[in-house]
Structures are given as C-alpha cells and as structure tokens.
Design an enzyme around this catalytic site. Structure first.
Site, short mmCIF file in Angstrom:
data_model
loop_
_atom_site.label_atom_id
_atom_site.label_comp_id
_atom_site.label_asym_id
_atom_site.label_seq_id
_atom_site.Cartn_x
_atom_site.Cartn_y
_atom_site.Cartn_z
N LYS A 84 51.54 36.96 72.61
CA LYS A 84 51.68 37.69 73.88
C LYS A 84 51.38 39.18 73.67
O LYS A 84 50.65 39.79 74.44
CB LYS A 84 53.11 37.53 74.44
CG LYS A 84 53.57 36.09 74.58
CD LYS A 84 54.99 35.98 75.10
CE LYS A 84 56.06 36.56 74.18
NZ LYS A 84 56.22 35.83 72.90
N ARG A 144 63.56 36.90 80.01
CA ARG A 144 63.82 35.87 79.00
C ARG A 144 64.97 34.96 79.41
O ARG A 144 65.31 34.05 78.66
CB ARG A 144 64.21 36.54 77.70
CG ARG A 144 63.05 36.86 76.78
CD ARG A 144 63.62 37.66 75.64
NE ARG A 144 63.00 37.35 74.40
CZ ARG A 144 62.02 38.07 73.87
NH1 ARG A 144 61.54 39.10 74.50
NH2 ARG A 144 61.54 37.74 72.69
N ARG A 164 52.94 38.15 59.94
CA ARG A 164 52.78 39.34 60.80
C ARG A 164 53.17 40.64 60.08
O ARG A 164 54.14 40.71 59.33
CB ARG A 164 53.64 39.20 62.06
CG ARG A 164 53.60 40.46 62.92
CD ARG A 164 54.08 40.24 64.31
NE ARG A 164 55.42 39.70 64.39
CZ ARG A 164 55.99 39.29 65.51
NH1 ARG A 164 55.30 39.31 66.63
NH2 ARG A 164 57.20 38.82 65.50
P1 AP5 Z 1 59.90 40.64 70.94
O1 AP5 Z 1 59.35 41.77 70.15
O2 AP5 Z 1 59.53 40.51 72.36
O3 AP5 Z 1 59.61 39.33 70.13
P2 AP5 Z 1 59.08 37.86 70.61
O4 AP5 Z 1 59.16 37.49 72.02
O5 AP5 Z 1 59.82 37.03 69.68
O6 AP5 Z 1 57.62 37.97 70.50
P3 AP5 Z 1 56.85 38.32 69.24
O7 AP5 Z 1 56.64 39.81 69.20
O8 AP5 Z 1 57.53 37.70 68.04
O9 AP5 Z 1 55.51 37.51 69.42
P4 AP5 Z 1 54.21 37.69 70.31
O10 AP5 Z 1 54.08 36.52 71.21
O11 AP5 Z 1 54.14 39.05 70.94
O12 AP5 Z 1 53.13 37.55 69.17
P5 AP5 Z 1 52.17 38.64 68.48
O13 AP5 Z 1 51.10 39.04 69.44
O14 AP5 Z 1 52.97 39.70 67.80
O15 AP5 Z 1 61.51 40.68 70.89
C1 AP5 Z 1 62.22 40.92 69.69
C2 AP5 Z 1 63.71 40.85 69.98
O16 AP5 Z 1 64.09 41.85 70.94
C3 AP5 Z 1 64.21 39.53 70.60
O17 AP5 Z 1 64.44 38.52 69.62
C4 AP5 Z 1 65.49 40.00 71.28
O18 AP5 Z 1 66.53 40.17 70.35
C5 AP5 Z 1 65.11 41.36 71.82
N1 AP5 Z 1 64.56 41.29 73.20
C6 AP5 Z 1 63.29 41.62 73.58
N2 AP5 Z 1 63.14 41.41 74.90
C7 AP5 Z 1 64.32 40.94 75.37
C8 AP5 Z 1 64.78 40.52 76.65
N3 AP5 Z 1 63.98 40.52 77.72
N4 AP5 Z 1 66.06 40.07 76.74
C9 AP5 Z 1 66.88 40.06 75.68
N5 AP5 Z 1 66.51 40.43 74.44
C10 AP5 Z 1 65.24 40.88 74.27
O19 AP5 Z 1 51.47 37.69 67.38
C11 AP5 Z 1 52.21 37.19 66.28
C12 AP5 Z 1 51.33 37.22 65.03
O20 AP5 Z 1 50.25 36.30 65.21
C13 AP5 Z 1 50.67 38.60 64.74
O21 AP5 Z 1 50.64 38.80 63.35
C14 AP5 Z 1 49.24 38.45 65.29
O22 AP5 Z 1 48.31 39.24 64.56
C15 AP5 Z 1 48.99 36.96 65.10
N6 AP5 Z 1 48.14 36.38 66.15
C16 AP5 Z 1 48.22 36.62 67.48
N7 AP5 Z 1 47.30 35.89 68.14
C17 AP5 Z 1 46.63 35.19 67.18
C18 AP5 Z 1 45.55 34.25 67.22
N8 AP5 Z 1 44.98 33.90 68.38
N9 AP5 Z 1 45.12 33.72 66.05
C19 AP5 Z 1 45.68 34.06 64.88
N10 AP5 Z 1 46.70 34.96 64.77
C20 AP5 Z 1 47.16 35.51 65.90
#
Ligand code: AP5
Length: 218
Positions: A13, A88, A127
């Site tokens: 995302k 969320r 990551r």
């Molecule tokens: P947050 O930072 O929002 O974490 P998340 O939702 O767990 O999302 P991620 O950042 O882990 O994943 P993403 O989908 O963005 O993937 P990304 O693009 O980085 O939240 C962290 C914490 O904050 C939560 O656990 C909670 O505690 C708190 N929080 C936040 N919002 C909240 C809310 N609304 N309510 C309550 N608490 C909240 O990609 C992941 C990896 O994959 C990267 O290394 C990327 O380079 C790689 N990648 C991406 N796309 C591809 C692809 N197509 N092919 C290969 N690799 C890829």
C-alpha cells in the site's frame, strides 16, 4: 480522488501510495508514517503510540481518528487524498464517514490490495526504510544502489522494529480480526475494488491507475 488503500501489512500500500503521490500529485496520508515521525520526534503522541506499534497492536481509535481528522483539514487534501493505513477498524471507518460528511466530501474508491500470506511474509522480512523520509526498499526486490543508503536523500536505511517475525505474526492476526471486516463494510457501500497486488511494482501501478479512473459517478 478520495481514496482508501486497504489490505494486510506488507501488501504494498505504501509503495503504491508514494508512486501515486510522486506521479499524480495525490497526497498520501499514511498513518503508520505519521506515528513513526511522531515517535522519532519524541512527541507525546509518538511516546503513547510506540508501545502499541512495537507490540503489533492498534493504537486506540480516538487517537487515530483525531490525527486523521486534523490532517484532512489541511489545504493540500482538498483536491484529493490517499488514506494508507486508515481506517483499520469499523469505528475508524464510521468516524471517517462523519468527518468527511461534515466537510461535504465523500470517498470515491476503496482499493483492497490482495496478496498471499507467503508474499507478505517475504516482503516484510526484506523491507528497509530510510531514516529521513521513509523511502521504501526491499532486499528481495528493490535494493538501493549503495548498500544501506537511501538513493533519494542519502540517509541510512533501517529495518522497522515491528517487522520482526513474532510481531509480524501478531500484526497479521490483528489485521484479520479488526481490519478485514472493513471489506464487507465498503462492499455494502459500493466503494470496494480489488487489486491483485502480487506482481511487480510497475505492473500493479498500471492496474491501480485503471481502477481509479474514471471517477465514480454519483
Ligand atoms: P503501518 O506503517 O501502516 O503498517 P502496515 O499497515 O502494517 O503496512 P505496512 O507499512 O507494513 O505495509 P504496506 O502495505 O505499506 O507495504 P509496503 O509498501 O511498505 O502501521 C504500523 C503500525 O502503526 C500498526 O501496526 C499500528 O500499530 C499503527 N497504526 C497505523 N495506522 C493505524 C490505525 N489506523 N489505527 C491504529 N493503529 C495504527 O511494502 C512492503 C515491502 O514490500 C517493502 O519492502 C516494499 O519494497 C516491498 N514491495 C512492495 N510492493 C512490492 C511488489 N509489488 N513486489 C515486490 N516487493 C514489493
């Protein structure tokens, strides 16, 4: 375009929201990034959020709703936004509806990033983020040109503390219990669109663009 990106942790995302911001100028409202910035700055919000984030738990709804409601008041979001990581919970989704209605605005689409659990674990385990601005890299798919250094701003790369395997397992469980019910919530409102997020970043971006244009007619 007022968009929500919904999907499990590590689905991509943030990667796609950043591209949309860079290429289409749509502001990214990433609640995880906002919490990490607050934590790095040592603000009261950052200190309060840290213990939840470290444990893989959600930060309380009231805190998150206030944070996003304030952000949506800022002028740069008036022509559109991507909410990345919010809502969320059902309570957050209902509060968002009320906030937007109060501003005479509405959501256009909720994009659900569908990815297998095997892919999620691989992406999260590889990551790396840059310290300065949170640019996203991956040891499996997107290495920086110089090891450990951000290509864009030269700041050092680090691994998120909540990307440790035991915290990842908890985050995915929390996602299933508290966030997945939002799929039905937005389906019922006719806003839901599914994006297969398994391919490479550019291919997914092309499909994403097709999903969000033309705007939903109301
Ligand atoms: P947050 O930072 O929002 O974490 P998340 O939702 O767990 O999302 P991620 O950042 O882990 O994943 P993403 O989908 O963005 O993937 P990304 O693009 O980085 O939240 C962290 C914490 O904050 C939560 O656990 C909670 O505690 C708190 N929080 C936040 N919002 C909240 C809310 N609304 N309510 C309550 N608490 C909240 O990609 C992941 C990896 O994959 C990267 O290394 C990327 O380079 C790689 N990648 C991406 N796309 C591809 C692809 N197509 N092919 C290969 N690799 C890829």
């Amino acid at each position: 375009m007022n968009l929500i990106f919904l999907g499990p942790n590590g689905a991509g995302k943030g990667t796609q929201a950043r591209l949309l911001h860079q290429r289409e100028g749509i502001p990214q409202i990433a609640t995880g990034d906002m919490l990490r910035a607050a934590s790095a700055a040592g603000t009261p919000l950052g200190r309060e959020a840290e213990r939840y984030v470290r444990a893989g738990e959600l930060v309380p709804d009231a805190v998150m709703i206030g944070l996003v409601a304030d952000r949506l008041q800022q002028e740069d979001t008036s022509a559109g936004f991507v909410l990345d990581g919010f809502p969320r919970t059902i309570a957050q989704a209902e509060a968002l509806e009320a906030v937007l209605a109060g501003m005479n605005r509405h959501l256009d689409r909720v994009i659900y990033f569908e990815v297998s659990e095997t892919t999620l674990i691989k992406r999260l385990s590889g990551r790396m983020l840059c310290r300065a601005q949170g640019h996203i890299y991956n040891v499996h798919s997107n290495l920086p040109k110089t090891p450990g250094v951000c290509d864009v701003d030269g700041s050092p790369l680090y691994t998120r503390e909540d990307d440790r395997p035991e915290t990842v397992r908890r985050r995915l469980q929390v996602y299933r219990e508290q966030t997945e019910p939002l799929l039905a919530f937005y389906r019922a409102r006719g806003l839901y669109a599914m994006l297969n997020a398994e391919g490479d970043v550019e291919a997914i971006y092309r499909v994403l663009l097709a999903l969000i244009a033309p705007p939903v007619c109301r």
